[in-house]
Motif scaffolding. Structure first.
Motif, PDB file in Angstrom:
ATOM      1  N   GLY A   1     -12.028  -2.754   5.325  1.00  0.00           N
ATOM      2  CA  GLY A   1     -12.756  -3.984   5.582  1.00  0.00           C
ATOM      3  C   GLY A   1     -13.741  -4.364   4.504  1.00  0.00           C
ATOM      4  O   GLY A   1     -14.057  -5.544   4.317  1.00  0.00           O
ATOM      5  N   ASP A   2     -14.215  -3.384   3.755  1.00  0.00           N
ATOM      6  CA  ASP A   2     -15.163  -3.659   2.674  1.00  0.00           C
ATOM      7  C   ASP A   2     -14.471  -3.968   1.353  1.00  0.00           C
ATOM      8  O   ASP A   2     -15.121  -4.116   0.317  1.00  0.00           O
ATOM      9  N   GLY A   3     -13.135  -4.055   1.393  1.00  0.00           N
ATOM     10  CA  GLY A   3     -12.391  -4.377   0.186  1.00  0.00           C
ATOM     11  C   GLY A   3     -12.056  -3.187  -0.690  1.00  0.00           C
ATOM     12  O   GLY A   3     -11.408  -3.336  -1.723  1.00  0.00           O
ATOM     13  N   GLN A   4     -12.487  -1.992  -0.279  1.00  0.00           N
ATOM     14  CA  GLN A   4     -12.197  -0.783  -1.053  1.00  0.00           C
ATOM     15  C   GLN A   4     -10.843  -0.203  -0.641  1.00  0.00           C
ATOM     16  O   GLN A   4     -10.363  -0.412   0.473  1.00  0.00           O
ATOM     17  N   SER A   5     -10.237   0.535  -1.554  1.00  0.00           N
ATOM     18  CA  SER A   5      -8.939   1.153  -1.276  1.00  0.00           C
ATOM     19  C   SER A   5      -9.069   2.211  -0.181  1.00  0.00           C
ATOM     20  O   SER A   5      -9.996   3.016  -0.192  1.00  0.00           O
ATOM     21  N   ARG A   6      -8.139   2.203   0.747  1.00  0.00           N
ATOM     22  CA  ARG A   6      -8.129   3.222   1.792  1.00  0.00           C
ATOM     23  C   ARG A   6      -7.666   4.559   1.222  1.00  0.00           C
ATOM     24  O   ARG A   6      -6.839   4.596   0.309  1.00  0.00           O
ATOM     25  N   PRO A   7      -8.153   5.650   1.777  1.00  0.00           N
ATOM     26  CA  PRO A   7      -7.639   6.965   1.365  1.00  0.00           C
ATOM     27  C   PRO A   7      -6.144   7.069   1.670  1.00  0.00           C
ATOM     28  O   PRO A   7      -5.662   6.528   2.670  1.00  0.00           O
ATOM     29  N   LEU A   8      -5.412   7.779   0.833  1.00  0.00           N
ATOM     30  CA  LEU A   8      -3.969   7.894   1.017  1.00  0.00           C
ATOM     31  C   LEU A   8      -3.616   8.550   2.348  1.00  0.00           C
ATOM     32  O   LEU A   8      -2.621   8.193   2.981  1.00  0.00           O
TER      33      LEU A   8
ATOM     34  N   GLU B   1      -1.096   6.950   5.082  1.00  0.00           N
ATOM     35  CA  GLU B   1       0.059   7.692   5.578  1.00  0.00           C
ATOM     36  C   GLU B   1       0.043   7.794   7.098  1.00  0.00           C
ATOM     37  O   GLU B   1       1.076   7.613   7.764  1.00  0.00           O
ATOM     38  N   SER B   2      -1.136   8.042   7.655  1.00  0.00           N
ATOM     39  CA  SER B   2      -1.265   8.140   9.105  1.00  0.00           C
ATOM     40  C   SER B   2      -0.971   6.792   9.778  1.00  0.00           C
ATOM     41  O   SER B   2      -0.283   6.741  10.810  1.00  0.00           O
TER      42      SER B   2
ATOM     43  N   SER C   1      -3.636  -1.964  -4.860  1.00  0.00           N
ATOM     44  CA  SER C   1      -4.856  -1.171  -4.655  1.00  0.00           C
ATOM     45  C   SER C   1      -4.648   0.302  -4.981  1.00  0.00           C
ATOM     46  O   SER C   1      -5.624   1.054  -5.099  1.00  0.00           O
ATOM     47  N   HIS C   2      -3.381   0.728  -5.102  1.00  0.00           N
ATOM     48  CA  HIS C   2      -3.072   2.114  -5.439  1.00  0.00           C
ATOM     49  C   HIS C   2      -1.984   2.140  -6.500  1.00  0.00           C
ATOM     50  O   HIS C   2      -1.203   1.192  -6.641  1.00  0.00           O
ATOM     51  N   GLU C   3      -1.913   3.237  -7.225  1.00  0.00           N
ATOM     52  CA  GLU C   3      -0.918   3.380  -8.277  1.00  0.00           C
ATOM     53  C   GLU C   3       0.470   3.664  -7.682  1.00  0.00           C
ATOM     54  O   GLU C   3       0.598   4.116  -6.543  1.00  0.00           O
ATOM     55  N   VAL C   4       1.485   3.393  -8.485  1.00  0.00           N
ATOM     56  CA  VAL C   4       2.862   3.591  -8.033  1.00  0.00           C
ATOM     57  C   VAL C   4       3.098   5.029  -7.592  1.00  0.00           C
ATOM     58  O   VAL C   4       3.710   5.280  -6.542  1.00  0.00           O
ATOM     59  N   ASP C   5       2.623   5.995  -8.356  1.00  0.00           N
ATOM     60  CA  ASP C   5       2.826   7.402  -8.007  1.00  0.00           C
ATOM     61  C   ASP C   5       2.179   7.756  -6.666  1.00  0.00           C
ATOM     62  O   ASP C   5       2.692   8.622  -5.936  1.00  0.00           O
ATOM     63  N   GLU C   6       1.071   7.108  -6.367  1.00  0.00           N
ATOM     64  CA  GLU C   6       0.407   7.366  -5.079  1.00  0.00           C
ATOM     65  C   GLU C   6       1.261   6.861  -3.927  1.00  0.00           C
ATOM     66  O   GLU C   6       1.405   7.541  -2.898  1.00  0.00           O
TER      67      GLU C   6
END
Length: 244
Positions: free
Chosen positions: A4-11, A15-16, A47-52
């Motif tokens: 909600g704050d515009g930051q990337s969510r943890p992977l 996944e969950s 927001s995340h790299e391809v490998d992620e």
């Protein structure tokens, strides 16, 4: 993929969330599937790299959880991990035309150059955009121009070899991209959408059928409103009687 704050969510959180979505709803007969896999559009894949993303999808597949993933992104590098690419915003028409003419063919030939299955390309069309009243925004504004902006975005999307065309949006009112009927625009953009959908599918436009559906919808709304008013009135009357 964004919090909600515009930051990337943890992977781990992504996944969950994907696991819950796919296992809870992916097998439902009403859930749209491609090649037997539940279709999932991933907002802001950039927001995340391809490998992620590849790591997340591989972890899920090892658990027997799979889907057809489409990235909301403009860079075709995401096709290394995703099954397709989707654009959401339209913006400046000249830039949109350049981007679609470049990205569409790149997506549709990706499998020839890099292997794997043919990728899905889903460009967006939109009636306009207005964020001038939204706090913290830059004030971007793209005038609807009485439907001409909508038609132009369609022309650019249709020329980019799309598999599907995405409408941004049905009811995102706060950015003024909605085609949902409103006091300001009436049913104009629903009827324009019917014309564009008919053109894309190569069939004759049939506004009379849409008009029939509109009339039926209005009838149901009136019936619902009348019923709700009667229930509210009855409830108030009973409340008054019980208070004595």
């Amino acid at each position: 993929s964004l919090a909600g704050d515009g930051q990337s969510r943890p992977l781990e959180e992504i996944e969950s969330m994907l696991s819950y979505l796919i296992t809870s709803y992916g097998n439902h007969p009403s859930y749209y599937k491609i090649d037997g896999r539940a279709l999932v559009f991933v907002w802001a894949a950039w927001s995340h790299e391809v490998d992620e993303w590849r790591s997340v999808f591989e972890n899920l597949r090892r658990k027997g959880v799979d889907a057809f993933y489409v990235a909301t992104a403009s860079n075709i590098k995401y096709l290394e991990a995703f099954d397709g690419l989707q654009n959401y915003a339209t913006g400046d028409l000249n830039e949109l035309k350049r981007m679609y003419s470049r990205t569409g063919p790149a997506v549709k030939t990706y499998h020839v150059l890099h292997g794997g299955n043919e990728r899905l390309w889903v460009p967006a069309i939109s009636p306009g955009y207005d964020e001038r009243l939204l706090p913290g925004r830059r004030g971007l504004y793209f005038d609807r121009d009485d439907g001409r902006y909508y038609l132009a975005t369609y022309e650019h999307a249709a020329a980019s070899y799309p598999d599907w065309i995405w409408v941004t949006s049905f009811n995102e009112w706060w950015e003024n991209t909605h085609i949902e009927p409103s006091a300001r625009y009436g049913y104009r953009y629903l009827f324009l959408t019917e014309q564009l959908a008919s053109s894309y599918k190569g069939r004759p436009s049939n506004p009379n059928e849409l008009l029939r559906l509109v009339v039926e919808l209005e009838r149901q709304v009136v019936t619902f409103t009348t019923t709700r008013t009667l229930l509210q009135t009855t409830t108030r009357q009973r409340t008054r009687r019980n208070s004595f």
